[in-house]
Design a protein around this motif. Structure first.
Motif, PDB file in Angstrom:
ATOM      1  N   THR A 143       0.847  -1.187   0.000  1.00 48.80           N
ATOM      2  CA  THR A 143       0.000   0.000   0.000  1.00 48.80           C
ATOM      3  C   THR A 143       0.883   1.237   0.000  1.00 48.80           C
ATOM      4  O   THR A 143       1.756   1.365   0.864  1.00 48.80           O
ATOM      5  N   ASN A 144       0.662   2.096  -0.969  1.00 52.35           N
ATOM      6  CA  ASN A 144       1.434   3.330  -1.025  1.00 52.35           C
ATOM      7  C   ASN A 144       0.497   4.524  -0.900  1.00 52.35           C
ATOM      8  O   ASN A 144      -0.465   4.618  -1.643  1.00 52.35           O
ATOM      9  N   PRO A 145       0.758   5.399   0.054  1.00 54.93           N
ATOM     10  CA  PRO A 145      -0.095   6.581   0.200  1.00 54.93           C
ATOM     11  C   PRO A 145       0.013   7.475  -1.042  1.00 54.93           C
ATOM     12  O   PRO A 145       1.026   7.430  -1.750  1.00 54.93           O
ATOM     13  N   VAL A 146      -1.048   8.254  -1.275  1.00 56.52           N
ATOM     14  CA  VAL A 146      -1.122   9.100  -2.466  1.00 56.52           C
ATOM     15  C   VAL A 146       0.148   9.914  -2.673  1.00 56.52           C
ATOM     16  O   VAL A 146       0.668  10.028  -3.780  1.00 56.52           O
ATOM     17  N   LYS A 147       0.703  10.427  -1.555  1.00 58.37           N
ATOM     18  CA  LYS A 147       1.831  11.346  -1.720  1.00 58.37           C
ATOM     19  C   LYS A 147       3.096  10.661  -2.239  1.00 58.37           C
ATOM     20  O   LYS A 147       3.988  11.308  -2.772  1.00 58.37           O
ATOM     21  N   ASN A 148       3.165   9.334  -2.060  1.00 56.35           N
ATOM     22  CA  ASN A 148       4.357   8.625  -2.555  1.00 56.35           C
ATOM     23  C   ASN A 148       4.240   8.143  -3.991  1.00 56.35           C
ATOM     24  O   ASN A 148       5.201   7.702  -4.583  1.00 56.35           O
ATOM     25  N   ARG A 149       3.008   8.214  -4.502  1.00 54.45           N
ATOM     26  CA  ARG A 149       2.814   7.631  -5.824  1.00 54.45           C
ATOM     27  C   ARG A 149       3.453   8.509  -6.891  1.00 54.45           C
ATOM     28  O   ARG A 149       3.307   9.724  -6.871  1.00 54.45           O
ATOM     29  N   GLN A 150       4.128   7.878  -7.832  1.00 59.01           N
ATOM     30  CA  GLN A 150       4.844   8.669  -8.826  1.00 59.01           C
ATOM     31  C   GLN A 150       5.267   7.824 -10.011  1.00 59.01           C
ATOM     32  O   GLN A 150       5.251   6.601  -9.957  1.00 59.01           O
ATOM     33  N   THR A 151       5.628   8.510 -11.057  1.00 62.10           N
ATOM     34  CA  THR A 151       6.228   7.848 -12.215  1.00 62.10           C
ATOM     35  C   THR A 151       7.416   8.688 -12.663  1.00 62.10           C
ATOM     36  O   THR A 151       7.303   9.916 -12.753  1.00 62.10           O
ATOM     37  N   ILE A 152       8.536   8.030 -12.879  1.00 65.24           N
ATOM     38  CA  ILE A 152       9.689   8.748 -13.428  1.00 65.24           C
ATOM     39  C   ILE A 152      10.146   8.014 -14.689  1.00 65.24           C
ATOM     40  O   ILE A 152      10.420   6.820 -14.646  1.00 65.24           O
ATOM     41  N   VAL A 153      10.140   8.764 -15.772  1.00 61.93           N
ATOM     42  CA  VAL A 153      10.617   8.191 -17.026  1.00 61.93           C
ATOM     43  C   VAL A 153      11.892   8.911 -17.375  1.00 61.93           C
ATOM     44  O   VAL A 153      11.896  10.140 -17.464  1.00 61.93           O
ATOM     45  N   SER A 154      12.990   8.177 -17.536  1.00 61.63           N
ATOM     46  CA  SER A 154      14.168   8.897 -18.020  1.00 61.63           C
ATOM     47  C   SER A 154      14.723   8.209 -19.261  1.00 61.63           C
ATOM     48  O   SER A 154      14.868   6.997 -19.314  1.00 61.63           O
ATOM     49  N   ILE A 155      14.952   9.039 -20.228  1.00 64.41           N
ATOM     50  CA  ILE A 155      15.431   8.534 -21.508  1.00 64.41           C
ATOM     51  C   ILE A 155      16.847   9.048 -21.717  1.00 64.41           C
ATOM     52  O   ILE A 155      17.091  10.263 -21.642  1.00 64.41           O
ATOM     53  N   THR A 156      17.769   8.141 -21.935  1.00 64.22           N
ATOM     54  CA  THR A 156      19.166   8.529 -22.182  1.00 64.22           C
ATOM     55  C   THR A 156      19.621   7.898 -23.493  1.00 64.22           C
ATOM     56  O   THR A 156      18.812   7.289 -24.181  1.00 64.22           O
ATOM     57  N   SER A 157      20.919   8.034 -23.771  1.00 58.89           N
ATOM     58  CA  SER A 157      21.426   7.642 -25.096  1.00 58.89           C
ATOM     59  C   SER A 157      20.519   8.249 -26.166  1.00 58.89           C
ATOM     60  O   SER A 157      19.972   7.554 -27.029  1.00 58.89           O
ATOM     61  N   LEU A 158      20.369   9.548 -26.066  1.00 58.66           N
ATOM     62  CA  LEU A 158      19.481  10.257 -27.000  1.00 58.66           C
ATOM     63  C   LEU A 158      19.992  10.099 -28.423  1.00 58.66           C
ATOM     64  O   LEU A 158      21.208  10.044 -28.654  1.00 58.66           O
ATOM     65  N   HIS A 159      19.078  10.045 -29.370  1.00 62.88           N
ATOM     66  CA  HIS A 159      19.497  10.049 -30.769  1.00 62.88           C
ATOM     67  C   HIS A 159      20.149  11.397 -31.049  1.00 62.88           C
ATOM     68  O   HIS A 159      19.715  12.427 -30.503  1.00 62.88           O
ATOM     69  N   PRO A 160      21.196  11.409 -31.896  1.00 58.73           N
ATOM     70  CA  PRO A 160      21.966  12.652 -32.074  1.00 58.73           C
ATOM     71  C   PRO A 160      21.105  13.859 -32.454  1.00 58.73           C
ATOM     72  O   PRO A 160      21.307  14.955 -31.920  1.00 58.73           O
ATOM     73  N   THR A 161      20.147  13.672 -33.345  1.00 58.91           N
ATOM     74  CA  THR A 161      19.329  14.827 -33.743  1.00 58.91           C
ATOM     75  C   THR A 161      18.516  15.351 -32.567  1.00 58.91           C
ATOM     76  O   THR A 161      18.302  16.554 -32.429  1.00 58.91           O
ATOM     77  N   ILE A 162      18.074  14.424 -31.718  1.00 56.67           N
ATOM     78  CA  ILE A 162      17.257  14.825 -30.573  1.00 56.67           C
ATOM     79  C   ILE A 162      18.113  15.586 -29.571  1.00 56.67           C
ATOM     80  O   ILE A 162      17.735  16.655 -29.070  1.00 56.67           O
ATOM     81  N   SER A 163      19.276  15.061 -29.330  1.00 58.70           N
ATOM     82  CA  SER A 163      20.197  15.711 -28.409  1.00 58.70           C
ATOM     83  C   SER A 163      20.499  17.132 -28.895  1.00 58.70           C
ATOM     84  O   SER A 163      20.527  18.081 -28.098  1.00 58.70           O
ATOM     85  N   ALA A 164      20.693  17.277 -30.205  1.00 57.91           N
ATOM     86  CA  ALA A 164      20.966  18.606 -30.761  1.00 57.91           C
ATOM     87  C   ALA A 164      19.766  19.529 -30.549  1.00 57.91           C
ATOM     88  O   ALA A 164      19.917  20.683 -30.150  1.00 57.91           O
ATOM     89  N   GLU A 165      18.588  19.010 -30.775  1.00 59.28           N
ATOM     90  CA  GLU A 165      17.370  19.825 -30.576  1.00 59.28           C
ATOM     91  C   GLU A 165      17.264  20.282 -29.124  1.00 59.28           C
ATOM     92  O   GLU A 165      16.932  21.431 -28.856  1.00 59.28           O
TER      93      GLU A 165
END
Ligand SMILES: Nc1ncnc2c1ncn2[C@@H]1O[C@H](COP(=O)(O)OP(=O)(O)OP(=O)(O)O)[C@@H](O)[C@H]1O
Ligand SMILES: [Mg+2]
Lengths: 302, 446
Positions: free
Chosen positions: B164-186
């Motif tokens: 059971t997780n209280p509302v305040k602890n609920r979360q989502t973290i998405v992290s994207i790395t190794s970006l494609h070169p064009t994306i990194s440039a943008e």
């Protein structure tokens, strides 16, 4: 004639409750006629004039106080007008040649009109001419395209090239209006449930001569829910009803004197032969085809 | 190797093809918006009726990574396992009412578009998980299941259920790395952040208004109010239409005038409060179709004041006319086709009015302009129901027309001096007035 058609609409609703929309001009002759014969009191006249003086003149000539007048382009006024509660008869009597504003007014009318309503348009088919009048050196095909507008070419019937001259133009323009109407209804019907979906029932396709060759095209709008009411109206039994665009009813007036008319009328029972009258049979036939509506057409000339 | 049935003809897609097609047309900003859409859906699931005041979404884009974190409820392990990471929705996919999510593709498409390493960590009401996706490994021909077939599934790195997780602890973290070169440039381009902010502010003004905090880097996004001009003689149209089949769709149309900014002029379309089309002035929204002497024309400057807003709302997102990228309408949708007829009707009187305002420029007086200038902006929520746009009546225009007019002309100084002498006045203005009245008197007036 139109009075006869409108009377049939009482299959849908008490005809007094109908709303009438027309181009009353300063004479309001259609308004007078329909109020007297059918008792319409919800009446709207559209007039494309902006000067205060002309507007005042029109208001002055309004025969009844209940006639509402709106000033502006018919497309604008129609798109502003609320349609929700009333079954509406719109008779858009353009004294101009057929043009894209006829098509656009149709689509505005049809995008709003409810079941039991009726659309009619009268226009000049003497020629195909773009409203701007740039006709010089252009082929009829080109003029047609300018007149109806590039965007409306998709509504041309497949045999349109054979319909560019004479009375065929009546068929051509009626077909364009019919195709446009089908298209608008298809879009409007898309999200509606089956019973509310709308259909059109063409009944009027009349050619006549005023000063020029004119045509009137018209249809009734009915929903699947009210199909039976539309059937009850029994439009096909009207002697001049035409339910396809390639078939028209032509009004040709024989040249008859007052005396001749009276003679014909008195001998109503022997409609087929009048050996006692020195008239060609064809004239008599023409008369009998129209006799009930006859006085109305010659009224002004008497 | 398993024995193959000789009658089988293989048609399964290659992963490369699948990814290429999937990300082909989507723009980077739209892909990021897809990730934000999911969090906004989460927020609305968490507080369907209440304000979203304690909820936030944070977006951090840099040369190396894109990190999006939110506290909007998290993703349950069961949802992640069976639905969230599948390409496309199934019939069983749980559907939250009034959602933006509809196709089951947005998040995955965004991953592939942006980078090749994705780490997701989520804490929901009764479960939590961590998951690491290495796209290159996933595509690799060595990635096979135990039967030796191409492996499409992902796997959790950690997962815990029945907690059971209280509302305040609920979360989502998405992290994207190794970006494609064009994306990194943008991401490193100086203008990128502002573009992203503008896009999210417009797309989610409703969520922001409900109290959801959205932050891009250090910047808190602000609410972009939508307003239309209103007065006694000018009133916007506001109509509501209900379409009821199995599901109900509500369509609200607002149309009127606002500031004279050509780039803002046009139609705006929202589905479930998500903006999908902005300032459109094309055939798609009924512009451009000619109509007799007044046209619903290509946008000219004189129409720069026109604004139209259409809101499609339904508990079932599937009924709404959006494309999968949520950046345009599905033109063939029957609801949209029917609504477009209403949009054209709504536009006509406004275009007509703006034409008259424009024509006035050639005239000596400009009462219409005065009427427009005197109108005050009101927010959409305060606009009253009206079947059509209201423009000023002839008598309102007449009342506004100024009672006085100005005449001005220039003349040679010697002549002017001589006139002053004859009239016994000193100022140019006095000469003008005196000669004017002299003329009227000479003609028997005044
Ligand atoms: N930040 C988040 N908070 C809560 N749930 C999330 C979050 N991100 C993703 N999800 C879950 O993942 C699912 C899949 O998201 P995805 O964007 O791929 O498809 P969708 O939102 O269902 O449809 P669409 O393609 O229309 O966006 C969502 O339906 C939701 O259940
Ligand atoms: Mg999504």
């Amino acid at each position: 004639m139109l009075v006869d058609v409108f009377q049939r609409l009482s299959a849908f609703d008490d005809i007094h409750n109908y709303r009438y929309i027309g181009f009353g001009s300063i004479y309001f002759s259609d308004f007078l006629l329909f109020h007297r014969t059918l008792g319409f009191t919800k009446m709207l006249s559209i007039e494309n004039t902006r000067t205060a003086e002309e507007q005042d003149r029109i208001k002055l000539n309004r025969p009844y106080g209940f006639i509402q007048t709106e000033f502006g382009h018919s497309s604008t006024i129609l798109s502003k007008t609320e349609f929700d509660d009333d079954r509406t008869i719109g008779w858009l009597d353009y004294d101009s040649k057929f043009s894209k504003s006829v098509i656009d007014d149709l689509s505005t009318f049809l995008s709003k009109a409810k079941s039991g309503s009726m659309y009619l348009a009268s226009y000049n088919i003497q020629d195909i001419a773009p409203p701007q009048g740039v006709t010089e050196g252009r082929t009829p095909e080109e003029r047609l395209e300018i007149a109806i507008g590039e965007g409306n070419k998709i509504y041309l019937p497949s045999n349109w090239r054979t319909l560019l001259n004479g009375k065929n133009r009546g068929t051509l323009f009626a077909a364009i209006l019919k195709n446009k109407a089908d298209d608008i209804l298809m879009r409007r019907n898309g999200p509606l449930e089956e019973q509310s979906k709308l259909n059109i029932y063409p009944i009027i396709n009349i050619l006549y001569r005023d000063n020029a060759q004119m045509a009137t095209f018209g249809f009734v709008i009915y929903s699947n829910r009210e199909k039976e009411l539309c059937d009850n109206a029994n439009f096909p039994s009207l002697p001049f009803a035409k339910s396809t665009v390639d078939d028209y009813f032509e009004i040709t007036l024989p040249n008859l004197t007052f005396r001749e008319i009276r003679h014909l009328d008195q001998n109503y029972r022997s409609q087929t032969k009048q050996p006692w009258l020195p008239l060609p049979q064809s004239d008599a036939d023409k008369y009998w085809k129209l006799y009930r509506y006859f006085p109305h057409f010659v009224e002004t000339e008497l | 190797m398993v024995q193959e049935d000789p009658l089988v003809v293989h048609a399964s897609p290659t992963k490369e093809f699948f990814i290429t097609i999937l990300i082909r047309d989507i723009k980077l900003i739209d892909a990021i918006c897809d990730l934000i859409d999911n969090a906004v859906d989460g927020a609305r699931r968490l507080c369907p009726t209440a304000k979203l005041n304690d909820l936030f979404i944070e977006i951090d884009a840099s040369k190396e990574s894109l990190i999006i974190s939110d506290n909007c409820g998290g993703i349950e392990v069961s949802v992640a396992r069976d639905y969230a990471f599948r390409f496309g929705r199934t019939k069983e996919t749980p559907n939250s009412p009034h959602s933006i999510g509809r196709f089951g593709v947005g998040m995955k498409r965004a991953f592939f578009k942006i980078g090749s390493k994705i780490d997701i960590e989520s804490i929901a009401e009764t479960s939590r998980f961590k998951m690491n996706i290495d796209v290159n490994k996933w595509i690799s021909p060595d990635n096979k299941d135990k039967d030796g077939r191409e492996q499409w599934d992902f796997s959790f790195a950690e997962c815990q259920e029945n907690i059971t997780n209280p509302v305040k602890n609920r979360q989502t973290i998405v992290s994207i790395t190794s970006l494609h070169p064009t994306i990194s440039a943008e991401f490193s381009a100086p203008t990128f952040k502002n573009k992203l902010i503008a896009a999210i502010e417009s797309a989610h003004s409703k969520a922001i208004e409900s109290g959801l905090r959205i932050r891009v880097g250090e910047t808190d996004l602000s609410l972009r109010q939508i307003s239309l001009l209103n007065s006694d003689s000018i009133k916007p149209q506001f109509t509501t239409t209900l379409y009821q089949k199995e599901k109900t769709v509500t369509v609200r149309i607002y149309a009127g005038i606002s500031d004279q900014v050509l780039s803002d002029c046009g139609w705006y379309v929202f589905c479930n409060d998500r903006l999908i089309l902005q300032a459109d002035r094309s055939q798609l929204t009924g512009w451009d179709s000619e109509n007799g002497d007044i046209e619903i024309p290509r946008a000219h400057y004189q129409f720069a004041r026109f604004r139209g807003y259409v809101f499609f709302d339904s508990d079932d997102a599937g009924e709404l006319p959006w494309n999968t990228m949520k950046n345009g309408v599905d033109e063939e949708s029957s609801i949209y086709q029917a609504t477009r007829l209403h949009m054209i009707n709504a536009m006509r009187p406004i275009i007509d009015f703006l034409n008259s305002v424009d024509n006035e420029l050639q005239a000596d007086t400009s009462p219409l302009k005065t009427i427009v200038d005197n109108a005050k902006p009101i927010q959409l929520k305060d606009v009253e129901q009206r079947q059509t746009f209201l423009g000023p009546t002839a008598s309102q225009i007449q009342q506004t027309a100024p009672k006085e007019g100005r005449i001005s002309y220039t003349t040679a100084n010697e002549k002017l001096a001589r006139a002053k002498e004859l009239l016994n006045v000193t100022s140019n203005k006095a000469v003008g007035e005196a000669t004017f009245y002299y003329f009227l008197r000479a003609n028997g007036d005044e």
